[in-house]
Write a protein that holds these residues in place. Structure first.
Motif, PDB file in Angstrom:
ATOM      1  N   MET A   1      -0.335  -9.890  -1.910  1.00 40.09           N
ATOM      2  CA  MET A   1      -0.867  -9.494  -3.204  1.00 40.09           C
ATOM      3  C   MET A   1       0.295  -9.280  -4.171  1.00 40.09           C
ATOM      4  SD  MET A   1      -3.508  -6.384  -4.024  1.00 40.09           S
ATOM      5  CE  MET A   1      -4.965  -7.102  -3.347  1.00 40.09           C
ATOM      6  N   GLN A   2       0.125  -9.721  -5.396  1.00 40.58           N
ATOM      7  CA  GLN A   2       1.176  -9.625  -6.410  1.00 40.58           C
ATOM      8  C   GLN A   2       0.952  -8.377  -7.276  1.00 40.58           C
ATOM      9  OE1 GLN A   2       3.512 -11.789  -6.227  1.00 40.58           O
ATOM     10  NE2 GLN A   2       4.627 -11.699  -8.115  1.00 40.58           N
ATOM     11  N   PHE A   3       1.996  -7.571  -7.457  1.00 38.00           N
ATOM     12  CA  PHE A   3       1.936  -6.375  -8.285  1.00 38.00           C
ATOM     13  C   PHE A   3       2.977  -6.477  -9.383  1.00 38.00           C
ATOM     14  CE2 PHE A   3       0.763  -5.012  -3.959  1.00 38.00           C
ATOM     15  CZ  PHE A   3      -0.515  -4.551  -4.208  1.00 38.00           C
ATOM     16  N   SER A   4       2.665  -5.914 -10.539  1.00 35.11           N
ATOM     17  CA  SER A   4       3.640  -5.880 -11.624  1.00 35.11           C
ATOM     18  C   SER A   4       3.545  -4.543 -12.351  1.00 35.11           C
ATOM     19  CB  SER A   4       3.427  -7.045 -12.596  1.00 35.11           C
ATOM     20  OG  SER A   4       2.135  -7.013 -13.125  1.00 35.11           O
ATOM     21  N   VAL A   5       4.595  -4.216 -13.090  1.00 32.44           N
ATOM     22  CA  VAL A   5       4.651  -2.965 -13.834  1.00 32.44           C
ATOM     23  C   VAL A   5       3.517  -2.942 -14.860  1.00 32.44           C
ATOM     24  CG1 VAL A   5       6.042  -1.588 -15.429  1.00 32.44           C
ATOM     25  CG2 VAL A   5       7.128  -2.744 -13.499  1.00 32.44           C
ATOM     26  N   GLY A   6       2.794  -1.834 -14.897  1.00 33.06           N
ATOM     27  CA  GLY A   6       1.680  -1.687 -15.822  1.00 33.06           C
ATOM     28  C   GLY A   6       0.317  -1.868 -15.178  1.00 33.06           C
ATOM     29  N   ASP A   7       0.283  -2.404 -13.959  1.00 31.80           N
ATOM     30  CA  ASP A   7      -0.992  -2.543 -13.244  1.00 31.80           C
ATOM     31  C   ASP A   7      -1.566  -1.158 -12.939  1.00 31.80           C
ATOM     32  OD1 ASP A   7      -0.645  -5.278 -13.159  1.00 31.80           O
ATOM     33  OD2 ASP A   7      -0.286  -5.388 -11.006  1.00 31.80           O
ATOM     34  N   ILE A   8      -2.887  -1.043 -12.987  1.00 30.77           N
ATOM     35  CA  ILE A   8      -3.583   0.150 -12.513  1.00 30.77           C
ATOM     36  C   ILE A   8      -4.218  -0.233 -11.182  1.00 30.77           C
ATOM     37  CG2 ILE A   8      -5.384   1.863 -12.974  1.00 30.77           C
ATOM     38  CD1 ILE A   8      -3.193   2.003 -15.052  1.00 30.77           C
ATOM     39  N   VAL A   9      -3.877   0.511 -10.124  1.00 32.73           N
ATOM     40  CA  VAL A   9      -4.386   0.201  -8.790  1.00 32.73           C
ATOM     41  C   VAL A   9      -5.216   1.360  -8.257  1.00 32.73           C
ATOM     42  CG1 VAL A   9      -2.510  -1.388  -8.190  1.00 32.73           C
ATOM     43  CG2 VAL A   9      -2.276   1.027  -7.664  1.00 32.73           C
ATOM     44  N   GLN A  10      -6.135   1.032  -7.364  1.00 29.09           N
ATOM     45  CA  GLN A  10      -6.940   2.042  -6.691  1.00 29.09           C
ATOM     46  C   GLN A  10      -6.392   2.198  -5.279  1.00 29.09           C
ATOM     47  OE1 GLN A  10     -11.093   1.125  -6.393  1.00 29.09           O
ATOM     48  NE2 GLN A  10     -11.587   3.026  -5.357  1.00 29.09           N
ATOM     49  N   MET A  11      -6.079   3.435  -4.905  1.00 30.55           N
ATOM     50  CA  MET A  11      -5.549   3.715  -3.570  1.00 30.55           C
ATOM     51  C   MET A  11      -6.686   4.108  -2.633  1.00 30.55           C
ATOM     52  SD  MET A  11      -2.363   3.157  -4.113  1.00 30.55           S
ATOM     53  CE  MET A  11      -1.174   3.920  -3.048  1.00 30.55           C
TER      54      MET A  11
END
Length: 64
Positions: free
Chosen positions: A1-11
């Motif tokens: 999975m690709q993540f970048s600065v500014g993403d909102i993620v659900q833990m």
């Protein structure tokens, strides 16, 4: 999975403040994330972060 600065993620687990949404502030070997509920910041190793992410809620807007 690709993540970048500014993403909102659900833990997978909720933060003690009740929120389970986090904003990514830094990526790399470590991730710095900020709770969207109370603003608490945490640094996690990449392996632990990727294991605990459920889904990306809001992807970061591309810069123009």
């Amino acid at each position: 999975m690709q993540f970048s600065v500014g993403d909102i993620v659900q833990m997978k687990k909720d933060h003690p403040c009740g929120s389970n949404q986090w904003e990514i502030l830094r990526t790399g070997i470590d991730f710095r994330i900020k709770c969207c509920g109370c603003g608490h910041m945490v640094m996690l190793p990449r392996v632990k972060f990727e294991k605990n992410v459920k889904k990306v809620i809001t992807p970061a807007k591309p810069e123009e």
